[in-house]
Write an enzyme that holds these catalytic residues in place. Structure first.
Site, PDB file in Angstrom:
ATOM      1  N   TRP A 119      31.204  59.599  -5.579  1.00  0.00           N
ATOM      2  CA  TRP A 119      31.683  59.057  -4.341  1.00  0.00           C
ATOM      3  C   TRP A 119      31.092  59.843  -3.190  1.00  0.00           C
ATOM      4  CZ3 TRP A 119      37.203  59.502  -6.508  1.00  0.00           C
ATOM      5  CH2 TRP A 119      37.496  58.408  -7.328  1.00  0.00           C
ATOM      6  N   VAL A 122      32.839  63.204  -2.192  1.00  0.00           N
ATOM      7  CA  VAL A 122      32.946  64.268  -3.191  1.00  0.00           C
ATOM      8  C   VAL A 122      31.569  64.576  -3.788  1.00  0.00           C
ATOM      9  CG1 VAL A 122      34.069  65.025  -5.311  1.00  0.00           C
ATOM     10  CG2 VAL A 122      35.302  63.534  -3.730  1.00  0.00           C
ATOM     11  N   CYS A 123      31.039  63.637  -4.542  1.00  0.00           N
ATOM     12  CA  CYS A 123      29.806  63.876  -5.289  1.00  0.00           C
ATOM     13  C   CYS A 123      28.569  63.928  -4.397  1.00  0.00           C
ATOM     14  CB  CYS A 123      29.629  62.796  -6.348  1.00  0.00           C
ATOM     15  SG  CYS A 123      31.047  62.640  -7.442  1.00  0.00           S
ATOM     16  N   ILE A 124      28.644  63.397  -3.185  1.00  0.00           N
ATOM     17  CA  ILE A 124      27.503  63.434  -2.271  1.00  0.00           C
ATOM     18  C   ILE A 124      27.670  64.529  -1.224  1.00  0.00           C
ATOM     19  CG2 ILE A 124      26.065  62.076  -0.698  1.00  0.00           C
ATOM     20  CD1 ILE A 124      26.056  61.264  -3.697  1.00  0.00           C
TER      21      ILE A 124
END
Length: 219
Positions: A119, A122-124
């Site tokens: 997401w 979060v992940c980016i």
């Protein structure tokens, strides 16, 4: 004082050989809760970016989180574009904290990175802020990323821009790699990708080519 213009592209424009692409956590479990972008558009844009990078031979890192135990496989559109290229599976939400990912970033040796995935918040955000802090130049493909709400996605993009990241879109990424229709060696590649995944723009290319034999490479 006068300024003399010269026909030279800006250094800030992307070229196939000046960056690495990192595609993060395009997985089923992450996509189920993504609400900031329609899943079919997300998959389409991920396919466009993947095929552009593969076609222009951009060094690309594919990474997943808990693939076997929880999140599921990478989108087939991405996996198919890169053939047998292995995925780097992690436990960390921030891929920049994973030694295998950082080893691959270091091996590729590009100080300019383009990042997309799920997401956004979060992940980016994690790898983007981490890479910026370590001196990398970072671009984020905002319409090939998504989050649990438009609010979450938008705030994450704003946070990354404030830190120095540069937002771009999937189609922009493809066309920036081509940048000149006179580059005949990649003309068919670029228009072919646009026809399949470029939405209305791709329809326009198909129409002009079929009805008039038109080509953007001509004058």
């Amino acid at each position: 004082m006068s300024i003399t213009a010269i026909p030279t592209p800006a250094d800030a424009l992307l070229s196939p050989d000046d960056h690495a692409l990192i595609l993060i956590d395009f997985q089923s479990q992450m996509a189920f809760a993504t609400k900031s972008i329609a899943p079919e558009i997300l998959r389409n844009n991920a396919a466009l970016v993947s095929n552009a990078a593969a076609g222009f031979h951009v060094p690309t890192i594919l990474t997943t989180v808990a693939e076997k135990s929880f999140s599921g496989p990478m989108f087939s559109e991405i996996a198919d574009a890169f053939g047998d290229q292995p995925m780097i599976d992690r436990t960390s939400m921030n891929s920049w904290e994973d030694a295998a990912v950082i080893e691959e970033v270091t091996r590729i040796g590009k100080d300019r990175l383009v990042i997309a995935g799920l997401w956004t918040s979060v992940c980016i955000v994690g790898p983007v802020l981490s890479a910026l802090e370590q001196g990398f130049e970072v671009y984020v493909i905002t319409d090939a990323s998504g989050d649990i709400s438009e609010e979450a996605h938008d705030r994450a993009v704003e946070r990354m821009i404030q830190a120095g990241a540069r937002p771009i879109t999937a189609l922009q990424y493809l066309l920036e790699l081509q940048r000149d229709w006179a580059r005949a060696e990649t003309y068919a590649l670029t228009t072919g990708i646009a026809r399949q995944w470029g939405g209305a723009y791709g329809l326009g290319i198909t129409y002009a080519s079929t009805m008039f034999g038109a080509s953007e490479g001509g004058h």
